[in-house]
Each structure stands twice: as C-alpha cells, then as structure tokens.
Design a protein around this motif. Structure first.
Motif, PDB file in Angstrom:
ATOM      1  N   HIS A 138      -4.373   2.942  12.648  1.00 54.11           N
ATOM      2  CA  HIS A 138      -3.031   2.532  12.216  1.00 54.11           C
ATOM      3  C   HIS A 138      -2.234   1.873  13.334  1.00 54.11           C
ATOM      4  O   HIS A 138      -1.047   1.591  13.178  1.00 54.11           O
ATOM      5  CB  HIS A 138      -2.266   3.697  11.597  1.00 54.11           C
ATOM      6  N   HIS A 189      -8.937   3.357   8.668  1.00 48.37           N
ATOM      7  CA  HIS A 189      -8.713   2.411   9.768  1.00 48.37           C
ATOM      8  C   HIS A 189      -7.830   2.991  10.844  1.00 48.37           C
ATOM      9  O   HIS A 189      -7.216   4.044  10.671  1.00 48.37           O
ATOM     10  CB  HIS A 189      -8.074   1.122   9.234  1.00 48.37           C
ATOM     11  N   HIS A 213      -7.232   6.434   3.507  1.00 54.21           N
ATOM     12  CA  HIS A 213      -6.534   6.258   2.231  1.00 54.21           C
ATOM     13  C   HIS A 213      -6.972   7.332   1.220  1.00 54.21           C
ATOM     14  O   HIS A 213      -8.036   7.922   1.357  1.00 54.21           O
ATOM     15  CB  HIS A 213      -6.852   4.877   1.640  1.00 54.21           C
ATOM     16  N   HIS A 264       1.066   4.512   1.284  1.00 52.14           N
ATOM     17  CA  HIS A 264       0.426   5.261   2.358  1.00 52.14           C
ATOM     18  C   HIS A 264       0.583   6.772   2.127  1.00 52.14           C
ATOM     19  O   HIS A 264       1.695   7.274   2.056  1.00 52.14           O
ATOM     20  CB  HIS A 264       1.064   4.847   3.692  1.00 52.14           C
ATOM     21  N   HIS A 298       0.845  -1.200   0.000  1.00 54.32           N
ATOM     22  CA  HIS A 298       0.000   0.000   0.000  1.00 54.32           C
ATOM     23  C   HIS A 298       0.877   1.244   0.000  1.00 54.32           C
ATOM     24  O   HIS A 298       1.890   1.303   0.700  1.00 54.32           O
ATOM     25  CB  HIS A 298      -0.884  -0.038   1.255  1.00 54.32           C
ATOM     26  N   TRP A 350       5.005   6.787   2.549  1.00 50.13           N
ATOM     27  CA  TRP A 350       5.689   5.496   2.766  1.00 50.13           C
ATOM     28  C   TRP A 350       4.872   4.355   2.200  1.00 50.13           C
ATOM     29  O   TRP A 350       3.720   4.568   1.782  1.00 50.13           O
ATOM     30  CB  TRP A 350       6.052   5.311   4.231  1.00 50.13           C
ATOM     31  N   HIS A 377      -0.420  -4.598   3.416  1.00 47.48           N
ATOM     32  CA  HIS A 377      -1.767  -4.335   3.942  1.00 47.48           C
ATOM     33  C   HIS A 377      -2.659  -5.563   3.780  1.00 47.48           C
ATOM     34  O   HIS A 377      -3.850  -5.424   3.508  1.00 47.48           O
ATOM     35  CB  HIS A 377      -2.354  -3.163   3.147  1.00 47.48           C
ATOM     36  N   HIS A 412       3.950   0.019   2.611  1.00 43.89           N
ATOM     37  CA  HIS A 412       4.007  -1.131   3.511  1.00 43.89           C
ATOM     38  C   HIS A 412       2.898  -2.109   3.128  1.00 43.89           C
ATOM     39  O   HIS A 412       1.924  -1.722   2.489  1.00 43.89           O
ATOM     40  CB  HIS A 412       3.864  -0.677   4.970  1.00 43.89           C
ATOM     41  N   HIS A 436      -6.381   6.707  10.114  1.00 40.42           N
ATOM     42  CA  HIS A 436      -5.796   6.916   8.777  1.00 40.42           C
ATOM     43  C   HIS A 436      -6.863   6.743   7.712  1.00 40.42           C
ATOM     44  O   HIS A 436      -7.675   5.828   7.788  1.00 40.42           O
ATOM     45  CB  HIS A 436      -4.672   5.882   8.565  1.00 40.42           C
TER      46      HIS A 436
END
Ligand code: C2O
Ligand code: CU
Length: 489
Positions: free
Chosen positions: A457, A455, A403, A107, A105, A143, A147, A145, A401
């Motif tokens: 984080h 969601h 998206h 971010h 993902h 960044w 998911h 990461h 957070h």
C-alpha cells in the motif's frame, strides 16, 4: 508577533519542537477549523441503500490562502463519508467527471471481486459504475479510493479518498463517543509537496519509499484544530498518505485504542502512540479536561530498522491536529463494549487453516513477479482458511494489503504481535527483514474469472508492480495460476 505566538502555542501544547530545528515537515499555525467530511446522502429503494459519488476536479486551500488544484468526490478534495449497517444491501453510483479513467475500491470491504473497484473495474471519463453488495462484516472504519493500475498514487495524492463507516449491534450498543463530527471525528492524515504555484507535486522519481511531503494535512487542511465539547473524543485515524508512515499519539497523554482496520478490539488497549503505514486505520479515544489544549502529533516513527538512507525524513516528529477543549465538557463514558452477536461466525481459528502460502517481498516484486493484469498468481478455494507467510526480505519497509478479507496477525518473526496489531486488519506495516504470519478466510463470492488484489500500500510500490492477483473459486474449479485469456492485459 506570529512567530512568537507560534512559540507560545508550542510551549503551551507541551511540544518539544523548536522552531528552526531541522525537520522536513513544516510546523503550521493551528488556526483552521478541522473540516469534517459530510455524511453521504443515500436513498433506499427496494431494500437497497444507494449512494452517489462523482470524481471531479476543483481547488482547495490545503495551505491558507494558497489555491491548489485538487481532485475529490462530490467536492474539490476527499469525499463524503459513506455509512451503512451490517446486513444492509448497498449500491454506489460512481460517476467520473475527470478526463482520465479512474476506479473506486472499497478498502477493507468483504464483497464480490466484480464489485471491488480494483484495476478490473475502470470507470471511464463520463462513465458510471454501479457496484452493489450486502454489508456482511463487523462495524469498522473502512475507506474508499481509486485503484487504476499504475495511477493509484497520483489519484489518491490529488485527493480522491473518503471514509466508509460500518455499524453493527456491537458498535451501536458500545460505550463509545458516537456523534459524528462532534465527538466521533474522522481524521485523514496525508502529506503533500506543493510547488511555488501551490500545485501538488510527486517527488518520488522512483526513490524510496515514494513522495514524503513537508506539508501535513488533516481532512485536507494544514494546521487544523477541532473544538472538543465532551470529556472524551474518538478519532478515526486513517493514514491516507501515499508513502509516509506515522506514529500518532499525544506527548502529554495516552489514548485508548478501540479499533483497528477491520473493527473493534476485544477490549480497549492503552497506548502512547499507534504506528500507521499507508492504508492502515485506528480508532482511538482521547480524554480531555475542560479548557485545555493538546495536539495529536506524529512522534518519531520506529520504522523497525529501516536503513537510514531509505527513511528519508520519514521519521520526523511533528504536530498534525490541535484539540481545544471547551470550558465545560459533556460527560463521556469509559470506553467499553460487549462482543457482537456475530462474534462466533466472524472468528478466525488457526487450526482451521488448510493452506499456507508464502510471499517474498523485495524492492518491487512479490515472489519475484511484478503485477500482470493478465496473469493469475494465486487461486484459493472459497470457504478456506489460510495462513499467508509474508516476508519482507529487504532493509526497506512495505505495507501489505489484501482485498476482500480482514486478517489476523498470528506472529511476527514467531512472536505474538503487539496489541495494536492484534485486532482485525487488512493492511499491515512490514518491518524490514521480518516475517508476518497472517490468518484469513475466503468466506464467500467464488468467481472463476475476476481476481482480488494483494499488494504493497505504499502507492508508488503498488504502481510499479508490487501487486498480485488472487482468484477465489469453488472447490473443484479448474482455474489455475498463470496467464488468463479472460483478463485483458
Ligand atoms: Cu487501499 Cu488495493 O487498496
Ligand atoms: Cu512497498
């Protein structure tokens, strides 16, 4: 002799920590050079800048002399720094050499839901996923990461994460340190628990707020120092931890906060420390004098009234990175910059908001629901500006957070936010029992099928279902919240 040296170093750094005092975070010796993630290579064909990332296994010396099995992109731990310019078309070939399904993902990125890398874009073992999009947002420290639903905490904890830096006209012309790895330095702060064999362990077993580790690493090593060669250094701070919130600063000087999650502030703000919950970033500029040494530390965090049993060692003070200035330093300008030529189009205006949604967060649910990949929770019209009223209803913290967007914190319990929350944000620490009003706009990329995620984080919370799905659709679409036959559970 080593212990004595450590005491001397602590005193020299002006740090008040007393070796042997009660602290759940170990104070290492700061003897290892800070590894700087390499800039990712890319190729440009037909106007598309293409990067490659491979998720893989390896081993890393998080602690000196201890081989810890870890995961990384293109290496054993973390991943290279991707970098692109506003307006560029980019693509990433994401390959998975692990033997489990993951995802990647982006971010903080504004991009189509199909390119987002959330739970609906899994990358199977041996598989490759190739998202492509156009960078269309201000310069920022973003960044990436994994998911994969229910597994995000473990994948990030094992080491899968990297930075994605965006540049634009304003950042290129700014009076800010900009030599990557020299005076413009990424600092990914994470905490770990290692067992006697040096293996990473998650200790959360459902407790609040998740695993809080006694080993704190920056860019994957405990006890790192960075050799400073300029009068000012810009630190791009990322809280890449799964649960721990930090309050990062220096005991002996203030810093200039220049950027939050989504990019530059209107002007630098002088602060002593900046609180970062999991997922949040801040860019700070630190001034150094020739020959001196100081340490970035996490001060005792003001968690905002978290009930003590739930803080669980989350508010210790400890050092995370040493800065060692050379005897002669090259000059650096006072931080300053002019607004981007895109500032007007990027601006959010509260009076444009046509929709207000409310989100109540308790221990593990949002509006009483846990994540269901086959259910759409919210539907927004593309182009709309909205206020999200996010309430943390319990005496424990969360980190919220969203998206696709960068939002503005309008108010916290009706009050204007502090300066460190006044810039573009995609993640915000939610103090217990407070209400945050967030302003955001769903600018582009209508899709009747694929949702974006919002969601907590704190990754244990996220994995346990503290996540919802938002569709952004064309006005007049008949997509509605509810079970969706298009989405697999
Ligand atoms: Cu950094 Cu949905 O995540
Ligand atoms: Cu949470």
């Amino acid at each position: 002799a080593t212990a004595l040296a450590a005491v001397v170093a602590l005193l020299a750094a002006g740090c008040g920590a007393i070796p042997g005092s009660v602290s759940s975070v170990d104070e290492p010796e700061f003897t290892r050079e800070l590894p700087v993630p390499p800039l990712a290579e890319s190729t440009v064909t037909d106007g598309v800048r293409t990067f490659r990332l491979t998720a893989q296994e390896g081993t890393t010396e998080l602690l000196p002399g201890v081989e810890t099995p870890t995961w990384g992109f293109d290496g054993p731990y973390l991943g290279p720094t991707l970098r692109a310019e506003r307006g560029e078309k980019v693509a990433v070939e994401v390959a998975n050499d692990l033997d489990v399904t993951t995802s990647v993902h982006w971010h903080g990125m504004h991009l189509p839901a199909a390119m987002d890398g959330g739970p609906h874009q899994p990358v199977e073992p041996g598989g490759t996923w190739r998202p492509t999009w156009t960078i269309d947002q201000p310069a920022a420290t973003l960044w990436y990461h994994p998911h994969p639903h229910g597994e995000t905490e473990e994948h990030v904890y094992r080491g899968l994460a990297g930075l994605f830096l965006l540049d634009d006209d304003a950042s290129r012309a700014a009076d800010l340190p900009r030599e990557y790895g020299v005076d413009d330095v990424p600092v990914v702060v994470q905490d770990k628990v290692l067992d006697d064999d040096g293996r990473l362990v998650l200790t959360d077993d459902g407790g609040e707020p998740g695993t809080l580790g006694g080993t704190v690493v920056t860019n994957g090593v405990a006890g790192a120092y960075h050799q400073v060669t300029t009068e000012r250094v810009r630190l791009r701070l990322l809280n890449g931890s799964t649960a721990r919130t930090y309050s990062l600063g220096f005991a002996d000087r203030d810093v200039d906060l220049v950027a939050t999650d989504g990019g530059l502030l209107d002007a630098p703000v002088r602060l002593d420390q900046v609180r970062l919950a999991p997922g949040e970033r801040a860019e700070v500029v630190v001034a150094m004098s020739p020959g001196e040494t100081t340490r970035l530390r996490s001060a005792e965090v003001d968690l905002g009234g978290v009930a003590a049993p739930f803080a669980m060692g989350g508010n210790d003070a400890f050092d995370v990175l040493e800065l060692r200035a050379a005897d002669e330093l090259a000059p650096s300008p006072e931080p300053s910059w002019r607004p981007s030529e895109h500032a007007a189009e990027d601006a959010l205006h509260g009076e444009d908001a046509t929709v207000t949604r409310t989100f109540d967060l308790d221990e593990r649910t949002i509006n009483g629901e846990r994540m269901d990949a086959g259910r759409i929770d919210e539907v927004a019209a593309v182009g709309s500006t909205e206020v999200w009223e996010v309430r943390n209803t319990i005496p424990m913290p969360h980190s919220f957070h969203v998206h696709d967007v960068q939002f503005r914190v309008l108010t916290i319990d009706g009050q204007a936010p502090p300066p460190e929350l006044a810039g573009p944000k995609d993640t915000v620490y939610l103090e217990p029992r407070r209400t945050y009003r967030l302003l955001m706009r769903f600018e582009d990329y209508a899709d009747d099928v694929l949702p974006y995620m919002y969601h907590c984080h704190m990754l244990l919370h996220e994995d346990q279902g503290m996540m919802g799905q938002l569709l952004v659709v064309e006005p007049g679409s008949d997509a509605r919240p509810g079970p969706s036959e298009h989405l697999s559970g």
